[in-house]
Design a protein around this motif. Structure first.
Motif, PDB file in Angstrom:
ATOM      1  N   PRO A 193      14.737 -10.226  -1.008  1.00 52.90           N
ATOM      2  CA  PRO A 193      13.658 -10.174  -0.011  1.00 52.90           C
ATOM      3  C   PRO A 193      14.084  -9.575   1.330  1.00 52.90           C
ATOM      4  O   PRO A 193      13.248  -9.046   2.071  1.00 52.90           O
ATOM      5  CB  PRO A 193      13.271 -11.650   0.158  1.00 52.90           C
ATOM      6  N   ALA A 194      15.368  -9.648   1.653  1.00 53.64           N
ATOM      7  CA  ALA A 194      15.826  -9.115   2.940  1.00 53.64           C
ATOM      8  C   ALA A 194      15.851  -7.587   2.948  1.00 53.64           C
ATOM      9  O   ALA A 194      15.890  -6.972   4.014  1.00 53.64           O
ATOM     10  CB  ALA A 194      17.210  -9.659   3.267  1.00 53.64           C
ATOM     11  N   LYS A 195      15.809  -6.984   1.765  1.00 48.86           N
ATOM     12  CA  LYS A 195      15.867  -5.524   1.689  1.00 48.86           C
ATOM     13  C   LYS A 195      14.464  -4.935   1.799  1.00 48.86           C
ATOM     14  O   LYS A 195      13.562  -5.319   1.065  1.00 48.86           O
ATOM     15  CB  LYS A 195      16.520  -5.096   0.372  1.00 48.86           C
ATOM     16  N   ARG A 196      14.317  -4.017   2.731  1.00 53.55           N
ATOM     17  CA  ARG A 196      13.019  -3.379   2.973  1.00 53.55           C
ATOM     18  C   ARG A 196      13.113  -1.885   2.716  1.00 53.55           C
ATOM     19  O   ARG A 196      14.198  -1.317   2.683  1.00 53.55           O
ATOM     20  CB  ARG A 196      12.544  -3.652   4.404  1.00 53.55           C
ATOM     21  N   SER A 197      11.945  -1.254   2.566  1.00 55.40           N
ATOM     22  CA  SER A 197      11.947   0.181   2.295  1.00 55.40           C
ATOM     23  C   SER A 197      10.694   0.829   2.864  1.00 55.40           C
ATOM     24  O   SER A 197       9.709   0.158   3.169  1.00 55.40           O
ATOM     25  CB  SER A 197      12.013   0.444   0.795  1.00 55.40           C
ATOM     26  N   SER A 198      10.765   2.127   2.970  1.00 59.78           N
ATOM     27  CA  SER A 198       9.570   2.889   3.330  1.00 59.78           C
ATOM     28  C   SER A 198       8.683   2.985   2.090  1.00 59.78           C
ATOM     29  O   SER A 198       9.130   2.714   0.973  1.00 59.78           O
ATOM     30  CB  SER A 198       9.957   4.290   3.793  1.00 59.78           C
ATOM     31  N   MET A 199       7.437   3.359   2.271  1.00 58.32           N
ATOM     32  CA  MET A 199       6.562   3.558   1.125  1.00 58.32           C
ATOM     33  C   MET A 199       5.474   4.561   1.454  1.00 58.32           C
ATOM     34  O   MET A 199       5.050   4.685   2.610  1.00 58.32           O
ATOM     35  CB  MET A 199       5.963   2.238   0.631  1.00 58.32           C
ATOM     36  N   ILE A 200       5.076   5.279   0.449  1.00 58.86           N
ATOM     37  CA  ILE A 200       3.959   6.231   0.557  1.00 58.86           C
ATOM     38  C   ILE A 200       2.821   5.670  -0.272  1.00 58.86           C
ATOM     39  O   ILE A 200       3.018   5.299  -1.438  1.00 58.86           O
ATOM     40  CB  ILE A 200       4.371   7.620   0.038  1.00 58.86           C
ATOM     41  N   ILE A 201       1.641   5.576   0.316  1.00 61.73           N
ATOM     42  CA  ILE A 201       0.491   5.017  -0.391  1.00 61.73           C
ATOM     43  C   ILE A 201      -0.581   6.089  -0.528  1.00 61.73           C
ATOM     44  O   ILE A 201      -1.078   6.617   0.473  1.00 61.73           O
ATOM     45  CB  ILE A 201      -0.080   3.791   0.338  1.00 61.73           C
ATOM     46  N   GLU A 202      -0.901   6.391  -1.771  1.00 67.43           N
ATOM     47  CA  GLU A 202      -1.975   7.345  -2.077  1.00 67.43           C
ATOM     48  C   GLU A 202      -3.247   6.553  -2.334  1.00 67.43           C
ATOM     49  O   GLU A 202      -3.308   5.752  -3.259  1.00 67.43           O
ATOM     50  CB  GLU A 202      -1.581   8.156  -3.308  1.00 67.43           C
ATOM     51  N   THR A 203      -4.255   6.760  -1.510  1.00 65.08           N
ATOM     52  CA  THR A 203      -5.489   5.982  -1.652  1.00 65.08           C
ATOM     53  C   THR A 203      -6.654   6.690  -0.975  1.00 65.08           C
ATOM     54  O   THR A 203      -6.463   7.420   0.011  1.00 65.08           O
ATOM     55  CB  THR A 203      -5.328   4.583  -1.038  1.00 65.08           C
ATOM     56  N   SER A 204      -7.834   6.477  -1.500  1.00 66.15           N
ATOM     57  CA  SER A 204      -9.043   6.970  -0.841  1.00 66.15           C
ATOM     58  C   SER A 204      -9.523   5.976   0.206  1.00 66.15           C
ATOM     59  O   SER A 204     -10.414   6.272   0.999  1.00 66.15           O
ATOM     60  CB  SER A 204     -10.153   7.204  -1.875  1.00 66.15           C
ATOM     61  N   GLU A 205      -8.906   4.764   0.205  1.00 66.62           N
ATOM     62  CA  GLU A 205      -9.261   3.704   1.151  1.00 66.62           C
ATOM     63  C   GLU A 205      -8.260   3.691   2.313  1.00 66.62           C
ATOM     64  O   GLU A 205      -7.688   2.659   2.646  1.00 66.62           O
ATOM     65  CB  GLU A 205      -9.277   2.349   0.443  1.00 66.62           C
ATOM     66  N   THR A 206      -8.042   4.840   2.920  1.00 69.18           N
ATOM     67  CA  THR A 206      -6.993   4.942   3.939  1.00 69.18           C
ATOM     68  C   THR A 206      -7.245   4.038   5.143  1.00 69.18           C
ATOM     69  O   THR A 206      -6.303   3.499   5.723  1.00 69.18           O
ATOM     70  CB  THR A 206      -6.838   6.399   4.414  1.00 69.18           C
ATOM     71  N   GLU A 207      -8.499   3.847   5.520  1.00 68.79           N
ATOM     72  CA  GLU A 207      -8.802   3.022   6.697  1.00 68.79           C
ATOM     73  C   GLU A 207      -8.417   1.565   6.456  1.00 68.79           C
ATOM     74  O   GLU A 207      -7.855   0.906   7.333  1.00 68.79           O
ATOM     75  CB  GLU A 207     -10.289   3.119   7.041  1.00 68.79           C
ATOM     76  N   ALA A 208      -8.705   1.050   5.266  1.00 73.06           N
ATOM     77  CA  ALA A 208      -8.352  -0.335   4.944  1.00 73.06           C
ATOM     78  C   ALA A 208      -6.846  -0.533   5.005  1.00 73.06           C
ATOM     79  O   ALA A 208      -6.352  -1.523   5.557  1.00 73.06           O
ATOM     80  CB  ALA A 208      -8.888  -0.710   3.563  1.00 73.06           C
ATOM     81  N   PHE A 209      -6.092   0.414   4.463  1.00 70.30           N
ATOM     82  CA  PHE A 209      -4.637   0.281   4.457  1.00 70.30           C
ATOM     83  C   PHE A 209      -4.057   0.539   5.845  1.00 70.30           C
ATOM     84  O   PHE A 209      -3.016  -0.032   6.197  1.00 70.30           O
ATOM     85  CB  PHE A 209      -4.028   1.221   3.410  1.00 70.30           C
ATOM     86  N   ARG A 210      -4.707   1.372   6.629  1.00 63.99           N
ATOM     87  CA  ARG A 210      -4.244   1.584   8.009  1.00 63.99           C
ATOM     88  C   ARG A 210      -4.394   0.301   8.813  1.00 63.99           C
ATOM     89  O   ARG A 210      -3.481  -0.101   9.540  1.00 63.99           O
ATOM     90  CB  ARG A 210      -5.051   2.709   8.676  1.00 63.99           C
ATOM     91  N   ARG A 211      -5.532  -0.378   8.669  1.00 61.74           N
ATOM     92  CA  ARG A 211      -5.763  -1.634   9.384  1.00 61.74           C
ATOM     93  C   ARG A 211      -4.825  -2.733   8.909  1.00 61.74           C
ATOM     94  O   ARG A 211      -4.533  -3.675   9.648  1.00 61.74           O
ATOM     95  CB  ARG A 211      -7.220  -2.083   9.201  1.00 61.74           C
ATOM     96  N   GLY A 212      -4.336  -2.603   7.694  1.00 61.24           N
ATOM     97  CA  GLY A 212      -3.463  -3.634   7.144  1.00 61.24           C
ATOM     98  C   GLY A 212      -1.983  -3.332   7.286  1.00 61.24           C
ATOM     99  O   GLY A 212      -1.161  -3.927   6.586  1.00 61.24           O
TER     100      GLY A 212
END
Length: 322
Positions: A193-212
């Motif tokens: 759990p201490a290890k984190r990473s970058s991520m790319i999210i492909e979605t048509s719901e970009t606003e929802a994921f931006r707010r989150g």
């Protein structure tokens, strides 16, 4: 209990109910510990609510309607299960964890808004639970700020359009589905759990994921998130996380020891193949199938199906490692 069925006494069910009571009691203690002496109960104005607030309030609002409908139809077991699931899985496991970030915020108003929603949702949930667990709900209710002398004379929660945040609720559910998928694949790949990473999210719901974004950072262990409607970049070394609303690309190779992970997965694969062979031999033995009780045969069929599902997941994970 479903209509027409007798319920057998079960130590396991008693223990499960005790665990639920403990969960509710401890959740209340956490909320109370985070309330200042001058706390005033009541919901914040709608424009002060964040995405998670609107999600929990809208979910509670719909719960009040469905539970009331179940009770009107005398579907008591179904109503009780829905209330328990909401308190345990939605309020305790998700919303309290989400609210912890805001409770520690340097913005006093943001922290106070989280407290107000925590208390409001807990109070309303206790009212829905009261017919099934009258004693603990009465005890907790009387300890909460802004409550009356007894829960028994309070108004039953009803659905109101004022708390119907259907769009926000749907957006947050998409975020939760994605976070759950990320956590599942991290657990399968044994990522700490201490290890984190970058991520790319492909979605048509970009606003929802931006707010989150804040939720993704904390609960999906993201260092930074890139949103796109269509990802056309290199996927080498990437693990894909797929939900109905999004597809995530996570560089898991940065987080794990590839050789150790391959060794672990191959060991799991061998175990799953051994189970499949054993269960398949039992089910192909006509003498066993014909003589064994039907419930035993069905149980073995289910074990075979689970072993096959596990093998499929393990093989997918091995393929993802390249």
């Amino acid at each position: 209990s479903t209509p027409g069925n007798d319920m057998r006494f079960s130590d396991e069910k008693i223990k499960a109910s005790r665990n639920f009571a403990n969960k509710l009691w401890n959740a209340t203690r956490f909320v109370m510990m985070n309330l200042p002496e001058d706390f005033q109960a009541g919901l914040p104005a709608a424009d002060k609510l964040d995405l998670s607030d609107k999600w929990i309030l809208s979910t509670l609002n719909n719960l009040a309607r469905t539970v009331t409908d179940n009770l009107d139809k005398f579907e008591l077991g179904l109503a009780a299960q829905k209330v328990q699931d909401f308190i345990w899985e939605v309020y305790c496991d998700w919303y309290i964890e989400i609210a912890k970030v805001r409770l520690n915020s340097t913005d006093p108003e943001e922290a106070d808004n989280a407290r107000k929603v925590l208390v409001y949702v807990l109070t309303q949930a206790l009212k829905l639970l009261h017919p099934f667990m009258p004693f603990i709900t009465e005890e907790i209710y009387r300890a909460l700020p802004g409550t009356s002398e007894t829960i028994m004379t309070e108004q039953w929660p009803v659905f109101t359009e004022e708390l119907n945040y259907a769009a926000e609720e749907a957006d947050f559910e998409k975020l939760m589905d994605y976070i759950k998928a990320v956590r599942t694949i991290r657990a399968e790949m044994n990522v700490h759990p201490a290890k984190r990473s970058s991520m790319i999210i492909e979605t048509s719901e970009t606003e929802a994921f931006r707010r989150g974004g804040d939720y993704l950072a904390k609960f999906a262990f993201a260092t930074d998130v890139t949103l796109t409607e269509k990802y056309t970049g290199d996927t080498a070394g990437m693990v894909q996380v797929i939900t109905h609303a999004a597809r995530g690309f996570i560089p898991m190779m940065e987080l794990i020891d590839r050789e150790k992970e391959l060794a672990r997965l191959n060991k799991e694969k061998a175990g799953a193949e051994k189970e499949i062979g054993m269960f398949s031999r039992q089910l192909s033995n006509e003498g066993f199938v014909n003589k064994a009780p039907a419930n035993v045969v069905e149980e073995i069929r289910q074990k075979l199906a689970r072993a096959q599902e596990k093998l499929a997941r393990v093989e997918e994970s091995i393929a993802a490692l390249g």
